[in-house]
Design an enzyme around this catalytic site. Structure first.
Site, PDB file in Angstrom:
ATOM      1  N   ASP A 100      19.329  41.395   1.371  1.00  0.00           N
ATOM      2  CA  ASP A 100      19.918  40.704   0.215  1.00  0.00           C
ATOM      3  C   ASP A 100      20.514  39.370   0.682  1.00  0.00           C
ATOM      4  OD1 ASP A 100      21.209  40.064  -2.123  1.00  0.00           O
ATOM      5  OD2 ASP A 100      22.541  41.815  -2.126  1.00  0.00           O
ATOM      6  N   LYS A 102      19.886  36.265  -0.481  1.00  0.00           N
ATOM      7  CA  LYS A 102      20.105  35.259  -1.541  1.00  0.00           C
ATOM      8  C   LYS A 102      19.902  33.845  -1.008  1.00  0.00           C
ATOM      9  CE  LYS A 102      23.307  38.090  -4.280  1.00  0.00           C
ATOM     10  NZ  LYS A 102      23.559  39.249  -3.400  1.00  0.00           N
ATOM     11  N   ASP A 105      18.378  26.849  -0.775  1.00  0.00           N
ATOM     12  CA  ASP A 105      18.483  25.588  -0.030  1.00  0.00           C
ATOM     13  C   ASP A 105      17.181  24.820  -0.226  1.00  0.00           C
ATOM     14  OD1 ASP A 105      19.315  23.565   1.856  1.00  0.00           O
ATOM     15  OD2 ASP A 105      20.591  25.079   2.785  1.00  0.00           O
TER      16      ASP A 105
HETATM   17  O1  6AU Z   1      27.393  48.928  -5.813  1.00  0.00           O
HETATM   18  P1  6AU Z   1      28.289  47.892  -5.186  1.00  0.00           P
HETATM   19  O2  6AU Z   1      29.109  47.144  -6.187  1.00  0.00           O
HETATM   20  O3  6AU Z   1      29.102  48.428  -4.053  1.00  0.00           O
HETATM   21  O4  6AU Z   1      27.310  46.830  -4.448  1.00  0.00           O
HETATM   22  C1  6AU Z   1      26.411  46.032  -5.142  1.00  0.00           C
HETATM   23  C2  6AU Z   1      25.519  45.294  -4.192  1.00  0.00           C
HETATM   24  C3  6AU Z   1      26.221  44.291  -3.304  1.00  0.00           C
HETATM   25  C4  6AU Z   1      25.989  42.954  -3.966  1.00  0.00           C
HETATM   26  O5  6AU Z   1      25.898  41.896  -3.028  1.00  0.00           O
HETATM   27  C5  6AU Z   1      24.669  43.152  -4.680  1.00  0.00           C
HETATM   28  O6  6AU Z   1      24.562  44.549  -4.943  1.00  0.00           O
HETATM   29  N1  6AU Z   1      24.527  42.422  -5.958  1.00  0.00           N
HETATM   30  C6  6AU Z   1      23.411  41.595  -6.209  1.00  0.00           C
HETATM   31  C7  6AU Z   1      22.217  41.560  -5.408  1.00  0.00           C
HETATM   32  C8  6AU Z   1      21.564  42.749  -4.981  1.00  0.00           C
HETATM   33  O7  6AU Z   1      21.593  40.540  -5.238  1.00  0.00           O
HETATM   34  C9  6AU Z   1      23.350  40.813  -7.348  1.00  0.00           C
HETATM   35  C10 6AU Z   1      24.327  40.985  -8.364  1.00  0.00           C
HETATM   36  O8  6AU Z   1      24.234  40.403  -9.429  1.00  0.00           O
HETATM   37  N2  6AU Z   1      25.339  41.873  -8.114  1.00  0.00           N
HETATM   38  C11 6AU Z   1      25.462  42.597  -6.970  1.00  0.00           C
HETATM   39  O9  6AU Z   1      26.400  43.388  -6.860  1.00  0.00           O
HETATM   40  O10 6AU Z   1      25.589  44.314  -2.029  1.00  0.00           O
END
Ligand code: 6AU
Length: 376
Positions: A100, A102, A105
């Site tokens: 992940d 993201k 750039d």
């Molecule tokens: O279930 P959580 O909240 O402990 O973790 C959610 C995971 C984290 C965030 O960096 C990621 O999902 N995430 C992402 C991703 C996957 O790109 C996008 C987003 O909109 N929200 C989010 O939580 O590792």
């Protein structure tokens, strides 16, 4: 959600047949095989915890999501390091690795960040994601880098050693045998495999064997990631072949966080970029299905997912984390919003028994999918 797009009621097995991207096709088949549409977001503190969690929760998941930059003790060694260990576990349990990262750039920079540097993400992560705020050319740049990488990886360095069977390394060995880039001296590499209980004599024997090493470049029949370590080395998940060497991108089209600044125009630009790069873009990280054109068959993977504690009202409101994260249940995200895979981090990691909690999420998310396609 986009009305009743056909992908909402088409079973994953059928969507596999219609997929534009070989890795998406593979992933749908894996989902059917494991009855799982669960991605574990393995946001733990150390490399040891990460590898242990991946091994324990592996049977319940189809995607393991990493943030390599929040893991302390990440071992960058391309052969015995953390990425290679996860790759071996992915083969053993049948899941794909999604870093992940993201990316965002200019094209040239993301190419280098994706394929080079310390982490060499492309070597071990089947999937990564990008925020396309920098413009759609960035996606083309990443697609080109992935195509070059695939060409190169299909010509494996074949090393034959005529004496001694390398003995696998342990989980948490560091880089003591590598240079500052984690590369092993070939003699050390041979000796390094035997750093278990064979002692100095074994190492000497291995060093002697350097004279018998031959290397040649030749097309690999079954190209795969490094597997010269113990985790899953011998076993490959039954019922499906190894994943293709194609790499895939998910576009970060919508976020789960409160007050997210991504506009509808930005999300629409993601949809256009996905359609323009179907051979590289697998789909989206999004909060709802973005398939609208009749031929769209992108996969949707959705974070911000949590279940209430066992026994509590399933469709009640779920509190956020107080830092902007918002949560929905698998039933809402998959059955109602039309996404395909749920990403769960703390919902599983912070449970008393993460592997059995992963199994609880797997069942709920799969049930939500079955109910969406009307096979319940
Ligand atoms: O279930 P959580 O909240 O402990 O973790 C959610 C995971 C984290 C965030 O960096 C990621 O999902 N995430 C992402 C991703 C996957 O790109 C996008 C987003 O909109 N929200 C989010 O939580 O590792």
């Amino acid at each position: 959600m986009s009305g009743r797009h056909p992908t909402l009621t088409t079973p994953f097995a059928e969507r596999a047949k219609q997929a534009d991207h070989p890795l998406t096709e593979y992933l749908y088949r894996l989902m059917v095989l494991k009855s799982s549409n669960l991605c574990l977001s393995a946001d733990v503190h150390t490399a040891r915890e990460l590898v242990t969690l991946a091994d324990k929760a592996g049977p319940s998941i189809v995607v393991l999501k990493t943030h390599y930059d929040l893991i302390s003790g990440w071992d960058y060694n391309p052969v015995t390091g953390t990425g290679a260990k996860l790759a071996a576990l992915a083969r053993k349990h049948g899941f794909l690795i999604f870093e992940d990262r993201k990316f965002v750039d200019i094209g040239k920079t993301v190419q280098m960040q994706y394929t080079a540097g310390t982490a060499r993400i492309i070597d071990w992560a089947h999937i990564t994601n990008a925020n396309i705020d920098a413009g759609k050319d960035m996606v083309r740049a990443m697609a080109e880098a992935a195509a070059k990488w695939k060409e190169r990886i299909n010509y494996e360095v074949k090393t034959s050693v005529t004496v001694g069977t390398p003995v696998s390394d342990h989980f948490d060995d560091g880089l003591e045998n590598g240079d500052e880039n984690g590369r092993l001296d070939p003699r050390e590499q041979l000796g390094g495999y035997g750093r278990d209980d064979r002692g100095a004599d074994a190492r000497k024997g291995s060093i002697v064997s350097i004279t018998t090493v031959t290397q040649s470049f030749e097309p690999a029949d079954s190209p795969r990631l490094p597997k010269s370590i113990s985790e899953g080395d011998e076993s490959v998940f039954p019922g499906i072949e190894e994943p293709p060497t194609d790499r895939g991108l998910l576009l970060l089209a919508q976020m789960s966080s409160k007050g997210c600044l991504m506009t509808k125009e930005y999300t629409q630009a993601c949809v256009e970029a996905a359609r323009e790069h179907k051979k590289f873009v697998m789909g989206y990280v999004a909060q709802e299905s973005l398939n609208t054109a009749p031929e769209d068959n992108f996969i949707h993977i959705t974070p911000g997912c949590k279940l209430p504690p066992e026994g509590e009202e399933e469709n009640g409101h779920i509190e956020g984390d107080g830092l902007g994260q918002q949560y929905n249940t698998p039933a809402k995200l998959i059955s109602i919003k039309g996404t395909d895979i749920v990403i769960v981090g703390r919902g599983i990691i912070c449970a008393d028994d993460p592997p059995s909690e992963a199994e609880r999420y797997r069942k709920k998310a799969w049930k939500a999918y079955l109910s969406r396609v009307g096979s319940e």
